[in-house]
Design a protein around this motif. Structure first.
Motif, short mmCIF file in Angstrom:
data_model
loop_
_atom_site.label_atom_id
_atom_site.label_comp_id
_atom_site.label_asym_id
_atom_site.label_seq_id
_atom_site.Cartn_x
_atom_site.Cartn_y
_atom_site.Cartn_z
N TYR A 33 0.80 -1.03 -0.06
CA TYR A 33 -0.10 0.00 -0.23
C TYR A 33 0.82 1.51 -0.01
N TYR A 35 0.29 5.36 1.17
CA TYR A 35 -0.72 6.25 1.94
C TYR A 35 0.14 7.21 2.05
N LEU A 43 -4.64 9.53 7.61
CA LEU A 43 -4.05 8.64 6.55
C LEU A 43 -4.82 8.70 5.27
N PHE A 45 -5.49 6.87 1.65
CA PHE A 45 -4.91 5.77 0.95
C PHE A 45 -5.01 6.29 -0.75
N TYR A 48 -2.94 0.34 -3.95
CA TYR A 48 -2.88 -0.81 -3.45
C TYR A 48 -2.53 -1.89 -4.58
N ASP A 56 -5.23 -1.57 -7.26
CA ASP A 56 -6.31 -0.56 -7.02
C ASP A 56 -5.76 0.75 -6.87
N PRO A 98 -3.73 -10.09 2.05
CA PRO A 98 -4.73 -8.94 2.22
C PRO A 98 -5.40 -8.57 3.53
N ASN A 99 -5.46 -9.61 4.11
CA ASN A 99 -5.98 -9.17 5.73
C ASN A 99 -5.04 -9.51 6.66
N LEU A 102 -0.69 -4.64 8.57
CA LEU A 102 0.24 -3.89 7.65
C LEU A 102 1.43 -3.65 8.49
N ASN B 32 -13.25 -6.79 8.48
CA ASN B 32 -11.84 -6.72 9.38
C ASN B 32 -11.65 -5.36 9.73
N PHE B 51 -11.26 -9.89 13.43
CA PHE B 51 -11.51 -10.69 12.12
C PHE B 51 -12.89 -11.35 12.37
N VAL B 96 -13.76 -7.96 3.26
CA VAL B 96 -13.31 -9.28 3.12
C VAL B 96 -13.11 -9.76 1.50
N ARG B 101 -11.32 -4.57 -0.42
CA ARG B 101 -9.98 -5.15 0.26
C ARG B 101 -9.05 -4.28 0.71
N GLN B 102 -9.16 -2.78 0.03
CA GLN B 102 -8.15 -2.02 0.48
C GLN B 102 -8.35 -1.43 2.00
N LEU B 103 -7.25 -1.30 2.85
CA LEU B 103 -7.51 -0.96 4.13
C LEU B 103 -7.61 0.70 4.27
N THR B 104 -8.90 1.22 4.65
CA THR B 104 -9.17 2.49 5.00
C THR B 104 -9.34 2.75 6.29
#
Lengths: 113, 115
Positions: A33, A35, A43, A45, A48, A56, A98-99, A102, B32, B51, B96, B101-104
């Protein structure tokens, strides 16, 4: 091994110049990522990358911003024709999947004069 | 796309006071949830994550957060803060699957603990 490495740590550039910011993620991390952290803005975004999928790019603020990730590892964020409002700390982060949590680099502080 | 709101921009507490930082997210699917912390001069690091399973999650340094699905909230708590907890705290969410999926991240809450 080492954490996420970003270079340079500081960059001062004149308005209108192009800059390149580099990110070396943790080896084996598939997600990367970018940021932007501005004073009082939290932060933001930017982009990605996940494995070989199309990135993305929905967070890139204008077409002056672009990023690539070569060989699924190192990433470069390029800002063309920099403007003063581009001044910020640019953070790179990577994760194993992905999950996964970070891991952040120390950032590049960009100052456009 | 998902979004995150942190309504408290700056919180000032005395040592031993209890802490609760608000976080609300907007996303219709399964999420998540994360809290990250940035201590002065340091990079962001994970504090805790949710999660699935028990909605009350415990993280490092005595922090915990509760996921309340009906309220779309994931508030961060600590019973008794210390001066060393002074930092900026960021709530974050990711869907998920698919394009979410991008972390915001939220805009962050600066916590100042007075000795």
């Amino acid at each position: 091994g080492a954490g996420v490495s970003q270079s340079p740590s500081n960059k001062v550039t004149e308005k209108g110049k192009d800059v390149e910011l580099r990110c070396d993620p943790i080896s084996g991390h598939t997600a990367l990522y970018w940021y932007r952290q501005s004073l009082g803005q939290g932060l933001e975004f930017l982009i990605y990358f996940q494995g070989n999928s199309a990135p993305d790019k929905s967070g890139l603020p204008s077409d002056r911003f672009s990023a690539e990730r070569t060989g699924g590892s190192v990433s470069t964020l390029t800002i063309q024709r920099t403007q003063q409002e581009d001044s910020a700390v640019y953070l790179c982060a990577s994760s194993f999947s992905p999950n996964s949590p970070l891991h952040f680099g120390n950032g590049t502080r960009l100052t456009v004069t | 796309a998902q979004s995150v709101s942190q309504h408290n921009h700056h919180v000032i507490l005395s040592e031993a006071a209890s802490l609760e930082l608000g976080c609300n997210y907007s996303y219709g699917g399964t999420v998540n949830l994360f809290w990250y912390v940035q201590y002065p001069g340091q990079h962001l690091q994970l504090l805790l994550k949710y999660f699935s399973g028990d909605p009350l999650v415990k993280g490092i340094k005595g922090f915990e957060a509760e996921f309340i699905k009906s309220k779309f909230s994931f508030n961060l708590r600590k019973p008794s803060v210390q001066w060393s907890d002074t930092a900026e705290y960021f709530c974050a969410v990711t869907g998920v699957r698919g394009s979410a999926r991008q972390l915001t991240f939220g805009s962050g809450t600066q916590l100042t603990v007075l000795p």
